[in-house]
Design an enzyme around this catalytic site. Sequence first.
Site, PDB file in Angstrom:
ATOM      1  N   GLY A   1       3.007   2.512  -2.134  1.00  0.00           N
ATOM      2  CA  GLY A   1       3.547   2.950  -3.428  1.00  0.00           C
ATOM      3  C   GLY A   1       2.908   4.219  -3.958  1.00  0.00           C
ATOM      4  O   GLY A   1       1.748   4.521  -3.670  1.00  0.00           O
TER       5      GLY A   1
ATOM      6  N   CYS B   1      -0.069   3.415  -6.106  1.00  0.00           N
ATOM      7  CA  CYS B   1      -0.823   2.305  -5.554  1.00  0.00           C
ATOM      8  C   CYS B   1      -2.117   2.831  -4.956  1.00  0.00           C
ATOM      9  O   CYS B   1      -2.113   3.866  -4.288  1.00  0.00           O
ATOM     10  CB  CYS B   1       0.042   1.680  -4.468  1.00  0.00           C
ATOM     11  SG  CYS B   1      -0.822   0.569  -3.412  1.00  0.00           S
TER      12      CYS B   1
ATOM     13  N   GLY C   1       0.738  -1.262   0.000  1.00  0.00           N
ATOM     14  CA  GLY C   1       0.000   0.000   0.000  1.00  0.00           C
ATOM     15  C   GLY C   1       0.766   1.310   0.000  1.00  0.00           C
ATOM     16  O   GLY C   1       0.148   2.350  -0.193  1.00  0.00           O
TER      17      GLY C   1
HETATM   18  P1  5GP Z   1       7.051   3.782  -5.247  1.00  0.00           P
HETATM   19  O1  5GP Z   1       8.537   3.705  -5.166  1.00  0.00           O
HETATM   20  O2  5GP Z   1       6.593   4.318  -6.570  1.00  0.00           O
HETATM   21  O3  5GP Z   1       6.428   4.509  -4.103  1.00  0.00           O
HETATM   22  O4  5GP Z   1       6.509   2.281  -5.123  1.00  0.00           O
HETATM   23  C1  5GP Z   1       6.862   1.286  -6.040  1.00  0.00           C
HETATM   24  C2  5GP Z   1       6.144  -0.005  -5.686  1.00  0.00           C
HETATM   25  O5  5GP Z   1       4.719   0.163  -5.774  1.00  0.00           O
HETATM   26  C3  5GP Z   1       6.390  -1.166  -6.619  1.00  0.00           C
HETATM   27  O6  5GP Z   1       7.650  -1.756  -6.453  1.00  0.00           O
HETATM   28  C4  5GP Z   1       5.233  -2.093  -6.276  1.00  0.00           C
HETATM   29  O7  5GP Z   1       5.474  -2.853  -5.117  1.00  0.00           O
HETATM   30  C5  5GP Z   1       4.120  -1.116  -5.962  1.00  0.00           C
HETATM   31  N1  5GP Z   1       3.182  -1.039  -7.088  1.00  0.00           N
HETATM   32  C6  5GP Z   1       3.448  -0.858  -8.390  1.00  0.00           C
HETATM   33  N2  5GP Z   1       2.325  -0.835  -9.123  1.00  0.00           N
HETATM   34  C7  5GP Z   1       1.311  -1.011  -8.266  1.00  0.00           C
HETATM   35  C8  5GP Z   1      -0.116  -1.089  -8.415  1.00  0.00           C
HETATM   36  O8  5GP Z   1      -0.679  -0.954  -9.507  1.00  0.00           O
HETATM   37  N3  5GP Z   1      -0.819  -1.318  -7.283  1.00  0.00           N
HETATM   38  C9  5GP Z   1      -0.228  -1.468  -6.070  1.00  0.00           C
HETATM   39  N4  5GP Z   1      -0.986  -1.730  -5.017  1.00  0.00           N
HETATM   40  N5  5GP Z   1       1.111  -1.361  -5.879  1.00  0.00           N
HETATM   41  C10 5GP Z   1       1.849  -1.138  -6.968  1.00  0.00           C
END
Ligand code: 5GP
Length: 346
Positions: A183, A186, A181
């Site tokens: 991300g 996300c 959660g």
């Molecule tokens: P960020 O660095 O952008 O905050 O987080 C990256 C992470 O978000 C990814 O490695 C993956 O675990 C998560 N993530 C990527 N796409 C999605 C999505 O469509 N839904 C959700 N719940 N998490 C995502």
Amino acid sequence: MRIENDLKLGFKDVMIRPKRSTLQSRSQVSLERSFTFRNSQKTWSGVPIIAANMDTVGTFEMAVSLARHKILTAVHKHYSREEWQAFLADQPVSIFNYIALSTGIGEADEEKIAQIISDHPQIQFLCIDVANGYSEHFVAFVKKMRQNFPEQTIIAGNVVTGEMVEELILAGADIIKVGIGPGSVCTTRIKTGVGYPQLSAIIECADAAHGLGGHIISDGGCKIPGDVSKAFGGGADFVMLGGMFAGHDESGGEIVEENGKKYRLFYGMSSQTAMEKHSGGIAEYRASEGKTVRVSYKGAVESTVKDILGGVRSTCTYVGASQLRELSKRTTFIRVQEQENQIFGE
Ligand code: 5GP
């Protein structure tokens, strides 16, 4: 129903307390680490930051640029066997040190990775990634992959609690990916109400993993270099970044131009955009749990890498850690109700 009253923290709830230090400059700080993994028994050295396995982040082009800094890329799972062959035909063998092959747990995924690994047995890391790492089916898949690929270092996730970290390590995973959660693209917390504040997830999961000789990746929620330092300070062995590596030349994602300004599309792997692109639409029984956003175009990833590594090095000098390995031992978090001064915006 039960309520857990223990305080759980995110990156925004803490700062790192400075400590007296003998280090004179951040150039004295080494960000390289060396790990021997519990189940594969393989040793790896490098800078333990990982580009996320998203098709607008973890591309082959990203892997080439980040490998120059000894940073890993979890290459997204949508490249074909032929694309892997073409990519690896041109590359120096050192690239194998800095790439992970990603997979889901479907039959087609399983077949494809078996082919790619048989073509390129030098691939060291296999990243088995599902949104919800709590299912028995997932644990069984990890066990099977351990048997099929005894030589590979297996990354598995995502989970956020110690008992599941232990179960996956005992099932054969080496490194557990932690985060549900947090991300940037996300929407799981919005669509489902499920999640766990990321810093507490790191602290608790690192403790569980390290107790068994395993390792963890903090995955998601880092918005600025200071968050990367906090993740390491909390005990993460690796930190995975999506949004911070999006929008660059190497990132992939459609380029859009508006009023003379350039943007790149960045989307979650379970967003409507990703599902339409890769699986022909959203299945009826599930909601999309990801956003699609435009990120200002940022040029080559090189300058972002320098910014992140410079920030983490500087954190190390503030707490007197001459090596990244010492950062978590020298970290005291203080709970805060403020972060940076935003009077002039970003
Ligand atoms: P960020 O660095 O952008 O905050 O987080 C990256 C992470 O978000 C990814 O490695 C993956 O675990 C998560 N993530 C990527 N796409 C999605 C999505 O469509 N839904 C959700 N719940 N998490 C995502």
